[in-house]
Scaffold this motif. Structure first.
Motif, short mmCIF file in Angstrom:
data_model
loop_
_atom_site.label_atom_id
_atom_site.label_comp_id
_atom_site.label_asym_id
_atom_site.label_seq_id
_atom_site.Cartn_x
_atom_site.Cartn_y
_atom_site.Cartn_z
N GLY A 10 0.80 -1.21 0.00
CA GLY A 10 0.00 0.00 0.00
C GLY A 10 0.84 1.26 0.00
O GLY A 10 2.04 1.26 0.28
N ASP A 11 0.18 2.38 -0.31
CA ASP A 11 0.87 3.67 -0.34
C ASP A 11 1.42 4.04 1.04
O ASP A 11 2.50 4.64 1.14
N GLN A 12 0.70 3.69 2.09
CA GLN A 12 1.16 4.02 3.44
C GLN A 12 2.46 3.30 3.78
O GLN A 12 3.40 3.90 4.30
N SER A 13 2.54 2.02 3.46
CA SER A 13 3.77 1.26 3.71
C SER A 13 4.92 1.76 2.84
O SER A 13 6.07 1.85 3.30
N ALA A 14 4.60 2.10 1.58
CA ALA A 14 5.65 2.61 0.69
C ALA A 14 6.21 3.92 1.21
O ALA A 14 7.43 4.15 1.19
N ALA A 15 5.34 4.80 1.68
CA ALA A 15 5.81 6.08 2.23
C ALA A 15 6.64 5.87 3.49
O ALA A 15 7.63 6.57 3.74
N LEU A 16 6.22 4.89 4.30
CA LEU A 16 6.97 4.58 5.54
C LEU A 16 8.37 4.09 5.20
O LEU A 16 9.36 4.50 5.84
N ILE A 17 8.49 3.25 4.18
CA ILE A 17 9.80 2.73 3.79
C ILE A 17 10.69 3.84 3.26
O ILE A 17 11.89 3.93 3.58
N ARG A 18 10.12 4.72 2.44
CA ARG A 18 10.92 5.81 1.87
C ARG A 18 11.36 6.81 2.92
O ARG A 18 12.36 7.51 2.74
N SER A 19 10.65 6.90 4.04
CA SER A 19 10.99 7.89 5.06
C SER A 19 12.25 7.54 5.84
O SER A 19 12.83 8.41 6.49
N LEU A 20 12.69 6.28 5.78
CA LEU A 20 13.90 5.87 6.49
C LEU A 20 15.06 5.83 5.50
O LEU A 20 15.27 4.84 4.80
#
Length: 438
Positions: A112-122
């Motif tokens: 999902g977009d939420q998980s993808a954004a979480l991964i990119r934030s680190l």
């Protein structure tokens, strides 16, 4: 009254806790299919590793999660439906993102977009080396699903030893740069499934790290070849070299070749050793998970062996060549140094012989000079005595100047010779004492 025995009275080893805790480090995560797992491995050592650790600590705190303790090399956090496993190793760090959707993904590895954004934030400072996208599906049609996803020419499929499951991959990067792996589960428990996924991820991670030694070996090959050829040429020149200047030149060149070889060997020592260790881990993990071949497709062991084994042999061969050349260079340098030392000794012997001959000539000359000096001094003393005799005669003494002078000549010469000889003896004794003190 019985009491339980404790360790309060014992002096505990400072590393006891770390040693006992190592057995429980990096535990398996229980998984339930369907689930998508993304693994990233970043090369990080020294200051880069410390900076990346601080970024992970800040990431945990920003999401209300407890950060890892100081000195901890493994940590796991859960943010909404996404789990993150962080592991720090000697030269790399891994981030494993586990995304559970509860329903089969519409496309392979879709999150999902939420998980993808979480991964990119680190973000990380280290260089990305491994990027794996692993999909766990609950299905019994493993071969059909693998043929659908992967290129058949590179497809490797293997049954799992621990239960009804199949692993498949073509070990190629997709359009997004990920290596895709499919795990088809048909009845493994969550614990066994988690263990299988972790071992599969370790195979791909350590496989990539092991192959880092191949570029290093290929980069060193021209230099090692040149050193080997030049060593043969120097040995041929050594056979006919009789001039000290030429031998010194060859010895200088051998020293430069040895320094160049040792510089390359020192730089590749860790890389080749690490590649060997990583390859052993890959083989150990494959031995644990693989249970057999499926439908004529190569197993992971056979597929990777055909591609990794030659690379590992190249690294081992380069390491052996460096060690062998180092020994030969040292032996050739010792032989040439011995020849130079012998030639120097011969030159010193000739020089000492020349100095001895020169000293002998100087002694002869000195003896001649001393004889002339005795005659000259004697003549001077006799002349003075003659003046005294003439003065005495003119003063009225009954002295015949010519006769007295003639009689005094041998006396004067003898006295001068004795005095000169004594002076020379004293000088020789003084020189001998000075030489003994030195």
């Amino acid at each position: 009254m019985n009491r339980d025995l404790d360790l309060a009275g014992f002096e505990l080893h400072p590393q006891r806790g770390a040693v006992l805790g190592e057995v429980h480090a990096r535990p398996f995560t229980r998984l339930i299919a369907p689930v998508t797992v993304l693994r990233f491995a970043f090369l990080s050592q020294g200051e880069v590793a410390a900076a990346d650790r601080q970024k992970f600590v800040a990431f945990c705190m920003s999401h209300g999660q407890a950060p890892p303790d100081a000195g901890t090399k493994h940590h796991q956090v859960t943010i909404d439906t996404t789990q993150l496993r962080w592991e720090q190793h000697s030269e790399f760090s891994t981030f494993t993102w586990i995304v559970s959707s509860g329903t089969p993904a519409r496309r392979f590895g879709e999150i999902g977009d939420q998980s993808a954004a979480l991964i990119r934030s680190l973000s990380q400072s280290g260089q990305l080396l491994v990027a794996v996208k692993l999909e766990v599906e609950q299905t019994s049609a493993a071969l059909e699903r693998a043929q659908e996803l992967f290129e058949r020419g590179s497809l490797a499929v293997a049954a799992v030893r621990s239960g009804p499951a199949v692993v498949a991959s073509d070990f190629r990067s997709d359009d997004q740069g990920f290596v895709r792996i499919l795990v088809c589960n048909d009845g493994l428990s969550p614990g066994r499934l988690g263990a299988l996924v972790q071992r599969v991820l370790e195979i791909e991670t350590y496989r990539t790290l092991a192959l880092l030694g191949l570029p290093a070996a290929l980069e060193l090959a021209p230099s090692v070849d040149h050193i080997g050829r030049r060593l043969v040429e120097v040995l041929e020149e050594m056979q006919g070299a009789e001039d000290l200047k030429l031998n010194n030149h060859l010895l200088t060149e051998l020293t430069a070749l040895a320094a160049s070889l040792e510089r390359g060997a020192a730089g590749s020592l860790f890389r080749f050793g690490a590649s060997r260790a990583y390859y052993e881990i890959v083989q150990a993990r494959l031995a644990v998970i693989e249970g057999g071949e499926i439908a004529g497709y190569p197993t992971w062991s056979s597929f990777l062996a055909r591609r990794m084994a030659p690379a590992m042999r190249t690294c081992a061969t380069m390491e052996d060549r460096q060690a062998d050349l180092s020994i030969k260079l040292a032996r050739a340098a010792d032989l040439l140094r011995t020849r130079v030392d012998v030639e120097l000794e011969e030159q010193n012997r000739d020089l000492l012989r020349s100095m001895d001959e020169r000293t002998r000539l100087q002694l002869r000359l000195q003896s001649t000079v001393e004889g002339l000096s005795v005659a000259a001094i004697g003549y001077y003393v006799v002349s003075l005595f003659g003046y005294l005799a003439k003065g005495a005669h003119d003063g009225g003494l009954h002295v015949e100047p010519s006769l007295a002078t003639a009689i005094f000549v041998p006396v004067a010469v003898a006295v001068v010779w004795i005095v000169t000889r004594n002076i020379r003896r004293r000088h020789l004794k003084h020189d001998e004492r000075s030489g003994a003190h030195d």
